[in-house]
Write an enzyme that holds these catalytic residues in place. Sequence first.
Site, PDB file in Angstrom:
ATOM      1  N   SER A 121     -95.407  28.161  31.609  1.00 57.56           N
ATOM      2  CA  SER A 121     -96.125  26.901  31.850  1.00 57.56           C
ATOM      3  C   SER A 121     -97.540  26.948  31.273  1.00 57.56           C
ATOM      4  CB  SER A 121     -96.174  26.580  33.344  1.00 57.56           C
ATOM      5  OG  SER A 121     -96.957  27.527  34.046  1.00 57.56           O
ATOM      6  N   HIS A 122     -98.043  28.142  30.966  1.00 60.50           N
ATOM      7  CA  HIS A 122     -99.379  28.256  30.367  1.00 60.50           C
ATOM      8  C   HIS A 122     -99.353  29.139  29.126  1.00 60.50           C
ATOM      9  CE1 HIS A 122    -100.227  26.398  34.165  1.00 60.50           C
ATOM     10  NE2 HIS A 122    -101.339  25.947  33.619  1.00 60.50           N
ATOM     11  N   ALA A 165    -104.249  29.357  32.397  1.00 62.78           N
ATOM     12  CA  ALA A 165    -104.070  30.173  33.593  1.00 62.78           C
ATOM     13  C   ALA A 165    -105.349  30.975  33.819  1.00 62.78           C
ATOM     14  CB  ALA A 165    -102.891  31.113  33.391  1.00 62.78           C
ATOM     15  N   LEU A 166    -105.750  31.106  35.079  1.00 60.91           N
ATOM     16  CA  LEU A 166    -107.034  31.742  35.372  1.00 60.91           C
ATOM     17  C   LEU A 166    -106.982  33.266  35.350  1.00 60.91           C
ATOM     18  CD1 LEU A 166    -108.470  29.414  38.161  1.00 60.91           C
ATOM     19  CD2 LEU A 166    -108.808  29.356  35.696  1.00 60.91           C
ATOM     20  N   PHE A 190    -102.872  31.021  41.814  1.00 65.71           N
ATOM     21  CA  PHE A 190    -101.915  29.932  42.062  1.00 65.71           C
ATOM     22  C   PHE A 190    -102.592  28.578  42.146  1.00 65.71           C
ATOM     23  CE2 PHE A 190    -102.559  32.115  46.236  1.00 65.71           C
ATOM     24  CZ  PHE A 190    -103.297  31.138  46.882  1.00 65.71           C
ATOM     25  N   ALA A 191    -101.813  27.573  41.812  1.00 65.51           N
ATOM     26  CA  ALA A 191    -102.227  26.190  42.021  1.00 65.51           C
ATOM     27  C   ALA A 191    -102.254  25.932  43.525  1.00 65.51           C
ATOM     28  CB  ALA A 191    -101.220  25.251  41.351  1.00 65.51           C
ATOM     29  N   ASP A 205     -95.250  23.455  35.135  1.00 59.80           N
ATOM     30  CA  ASP A 205     -93.870  23.799  35.458  1.00 59.80           C
ATOM     31  C   ASP A 205     -93.008  22.544  35.618  1.00 59.80           C
ATOM     32  OD1 ASP A 205     -92.316  26.156  35.877  1.00 59.80           O
ATOM     33  OD2 ASP A 205     -94.052  26.943  36.965  1.00 59.80           O
ATOM     34  N   HIS A 262    -101.426  21.010  55.157  1.00 59.88           N
ATOM     35  CA  HIS A 262    -102.872  20.756  55.306  1.00 59.88           C
ATOM     36  C   HIS A 262    -103.715  21.935  54.815  1.00 59.88           C
ATOM     37  CE1 HIS A 262    -101.687  22.940  58.946  1.00 59.88           C
ATOM     38  NE2 HIS A 262    -102.937  23.334  59.038  1.00 59.88           N
ATOM     39  N   LEU A 310     -96.447  43.089  45.009  1.00 63.79           N
ATOM     40  CA  LEU A 310     -97.800  42.554  44.882  1.00 63.79           C
ATOM     41  C   LEU A 310     -97.770  41.386  43.900  1.00 63.79           C
ATOM     42  CD1 LEU A 310     -99.921  45.838  44.601  1.00 63.79           C
ATOM     43  CD2 LEU A 310     -99.491  44.426  46.629  1.00 63.79           C
ATOM     44  N   ARG A 358     -94.698  40.783  38.710  1.00 63.51           N
ATOM     45  CA  ARG A 358     -93.711  40.175  37.803  1.00 63.51           C
ATOM     46  C   ARG A 358     -94.323  40.022  36.402  1.00 63.51           C
ATOM     47  NH1 ARG A 358     -93.212  35.580  35.297  1.00 63.51           N
ATOM     48  NH2 ARG A 358     -95.216  34.968  36.191  1.00 63.51           N
TER      49      ARG A 358
HETATM   50  P1  NDP Z   1     -96.732  30.637  41.063  1.00 57.14           P
HETATM   51  O1  NDP Z   1     -96.393  29.921  42.307  1.00 57.14           O
HETATM   52  O2  NDP Z   1     -95.671  30.875  40.069  1.00 57.14           O
HETATM   53  O3  NDP Z   1     -97.388  32.068  41.377  1.00 57.14           O
HETATM   54  C1  NDP Z   1     -98.579  32.166  42.063  1.00 57.14           C
HETATM   55  C2  NDP Z   1     -98.989  33.597  42.319  1.00 57.14           C
HETATM   56  O4  NDP Z   1     -98.144  34.146  43.322  1.00 57.14           O
HETATM   57  C3  NDP Z   1     -98.897  34.536  41.126  1.00 57.14           C
HETATM   58  O5  NDP Z   1     -99.993  35.431  41.194  1.00 57.14           O
HETATM   59  C4  NDP Z   1     -97.561  35.229  41.360  1.00 57.14           C
HETATM   60  O6  NDP Z   1     -97.454  36.506  40.750  1.00 57.14           O
HETATM   61  C5  NDP Z   1     -97.551  35.346  42.855  1.00 57.14           C
HETATM   62  N1  NDP Z   1     -96.210  35.447  43.414  1.00 57.14           N
HETATM   63  C6  NDP Z   1     -95.144  34.649  43.159  1.00 57.14           C
HETATM   64  N2  NDP Z   1     -94.078  35.054  43.880  1.00 57.14           N
HETATM   65  C7  NDP Z   1     -94.477  36.136  44.592  1.00 57.14           C
HETATM   66  C8  NDP Z   1     -93.833  36.997  45.530  1.00 57.14           C
HETATM   67  N3  NDP Z   1     -92.559  36.827  45.868  1.00 57.14           N
HETATM   68  N4  NDP Z   1     -94.557  37.996  46.072  1.00 57.14           N
HETATM   69  C9  NDP Z   1     -95.856  38.181  45.735  1.00 57.14           C
HETATM   70  N5  NDP Z   1     -96.514  37.397  44.861  1.00 57.14           N
HETATM   71  C10 NDP Z   1     -95.834  36.379  44.301  1.00 57.14           C
HETATM   72  O7  NDP Z   1     -97.962  29.924  40.337  1.00 57.14           O
HETATM   73  P2  NDP Z   1     -98.436  28.396  40.241  1.00 57.14           P
HETATM   74  O8  NDP Z   1     -97.357  27.528  39.725  1.00 57.14           O
HETATM   75  O9  NDP Z   1     -99.088  27.995  41.503  1.00 57.14           O
HETATM   76  O10 NDP Z   1     -99.560  28.571  39.094  1.00 57.14           O
HETATM   77  C11 NDP Z   1     -99.181  29.064  37.821  1.00 57.14           C
HETATM   78  C12 NDP Z   1    -100.376  29.161  36.909  1.00 57.14           C
HETATM   79  O11 NDP Z   1    -100.853  27.878  36.625  1.00 57.14           O
HETATM   80  C13 NDP Z   1    -101.569  29.962  37.410  1.00 57.14           C
HETATM   81  O12 NDP Z   1    -101.818  30.992  36.473  1.00 57.14           O
HETATM   82  C14 NDP Z   1    -102.716  28.971  37.427  1.00 57.14           C
HETATM   83  O13 NDP Z   1    -103.976  29.490  37.032  1.00 57.14           O
HETATM   84  C15 NDP Z   1    -102.239  27.940  36.439  1.00 57.14           C
HETATM   85  N6  NDP Z   1    -102.831  26.636  36.720  1.00 57.14           N
HETATM   86  C16 NDP Z   1    -103.897  26.238  35.975  1.00 57.14           C
HETATM   87  C17 NDP Z   1    -104.492  25.031  36.234  1.00 57.14           C
HETATM   88  C18 NDP Z   1    -105.707  24.602  35.502  1.00 57.14           C
HETATM   89  O14 NDP Z   1    -106.289  23.581  35.855  1.00 57.14           O
HETATM   90  N7  NDP Z   1    -106.156  25.285  34.488  1.00 57.14           N
HETATM   91  C19 NDP Z   1    -103.990  24.125  37.264  1.00 57.14           C
HETATM   92  C20 NDP Z   1    -102.887  24.682  38.010  1.00 57.14           C
HETATM   93  C21 NDP Z   1    -102.326  25.889  37.730  1.00 57.14           C
HETATM   94  P3  NDP Z   1     -96.493  36.645  39.433  1.00 57.14           P
HETATM   95  O15 NDP Z   1     -97.187  35.878  38.346  1.00 57.14           O
HETATM   96  O16 NDP Z   1     -96.422  38.118  39.182  1.00 57.14           O
HETATM   97  O17 NDP Z   1     -95.160  36.054  39.800  1.00 57.14           O
HETATM   98  O1  PYC Z   2    -100.229  23.226  35.215  1.00 56.32           O
HETATM   99  O2  PYC Z   2    -101.236  22.061  36.768  1.00 56.32           O
HETATM  100  C1  PYC Z   2    -101.196  22.613  35.656  1.00 56.32           C
HETATM  101  C2  PYC Z   2    -102.402  22.561  34.809  1.00 56.32           C
HETATM  102  C3  PYC Z   2    -103.400  21.661  34.828  1.00 56.32           C
HETATM  103  C4  PYC Z   2    -104.285  22.004  33.855  1.00 56.32           C
HETATM  104  C5  PYC Z   2    -103.807  23.103  33.270  1.00 56.32           C
HETATM  105  N1  PYC Z   2    -102.658  23.447  33.869  1.00 56.32           N
END
Ligand code: NDP
Ligand code: PYC
Length: 334
Positions: A44-45, A120-121, A176-177, A185, A226, A302, A306
């Site tokens: 996704s990124h 992704a951050l 995470f978001a 995604d 919330h 942790l 992955r």
């Molecule tokens: P996910 O829900 O896929 O994952 C979130 C975090 O949880 C990751 O660090 C992941 O590690 C961890 N995780 C997932 N499953 C497990 C588990 N079973 N046990 C332990 N840890 C777990 O991510 P999101 O969809 O919420 O976000 C994805 C990306 O999108 C992020 O990198 C975020 O920075 C980016 N994003 C950027 C935005 C922007 O404005 N620039 C806006 C929103 C999101 P792992 O990766 O190893 O699975």
């Molecule tokens: O996936 O939510 C997202 C996002 C927003 C900006 C960058 N990624």
Amino acid sequence: MIRLTLDEAHNLSLSILRHAGFSEAQAQAVTATVLAGERDGCASHGLYRVLGCVSSLKAGKVVADAEPEVIDQAPSIVRVDARGGFSQLAFQAGLPVLAEKTRANGIAALAINRCVHFSALWVEIEQLTEAGLVALACNPSHAWVAPAGGSKPIFGTNPIAFGWPRAGKHPFIFDFATSAIARGDIELHRRAGKSIPEGWGIDASGQPSTDAEAVMNGAMLTFGGHKGSALAAMVELIAGPLIGDLTSAESLAYDAGSKSSPYHGELIIALDPQRFLGAAADQHLARAEALFDGIEGQGARLPSQRRYDARARSLVDGVQIPQALYDDLKALLS
Ligand code: NDP
Ligand code: PYC
């Protein structure tokens, strides 16, 4: 699916961004980030984001040759004006000053302003943990997410990332978001013609939906009800008004329907364990290792593990992307 070596993926991104008219510095900085995403199994990124970089440029929503300006705001605060370019180059410009201020003061912040942000951050957090620092980063995006108890988008997908350095091991990082899932995604589900799980969003009439397009036109939901909603509000505040930049609603209004990447700020906070702990640092950092051992000892993984596993595979085998994405990317070179 089509398989690419990491070099091929790198060259594909770089050549598209150069061809589109981005400066070498912007193209290199963006390519490093999307390549890291693809390599670590964060589709996704990953390379898919190059499409958005080019469409944002065509819509006039990103400055192709922006040169970030570093401003020494206060003893513990560095500000970088991205001048309408991507966040990556601004982060690169601010990183050495942030690290220096953190080592001097124990805690410091980097405020990035006026940047176009799509990444992704964890890519940034890893650069701080590599320097031995603890780090936290967050930013708004576009108003796509309804508050818990509401049905109209007001928050961005507002990611929060945290990193903790570990001697001789990959850092502990979560990223995470504050929405149930990143918007990227949902967009990938839409591109693949797949439905999305329940709980990710509602349609424009406020009804739960598993249709990716309907949710993109309705509202995404926060994670944890919330709790995610409050965290999303916190991100709006500390990475919006606190640093003099746009909220997600303001970013979406600025977008004016062009569907470009969000335009706003980012807040990064770093802490130096050596400065907090002095001679006792090693003793206390060892206690942190006991915590991680306790988590993994019960069979839990942790966060980021992955990703690190995906990275190890990609370094050997390269990456696989959908043929349709490859075709869309190649089309940008003609
Ligand atoms: P996910 O829900 O896929 O994952 C979130 C975090 O949880 C990751 O660090 C992941 O590690 C961890 N995780 C997932 N499953 C497990 C588990 N079973 N046990 C332990 N840890 C777990 O991510 P999101 O969809 O919420 O976000 C994805 C990306 O999108 C992020 O990198 C975020 O920075 C980016 N994003 C950027 C935005 C922007 O404005 N620039 C806006 C929103 C999101 P792992 O990766 O190893 O699975
Ligand atoms: O996936 O939510 C997202 C996002 C927003 C900006 C960058 N990624």
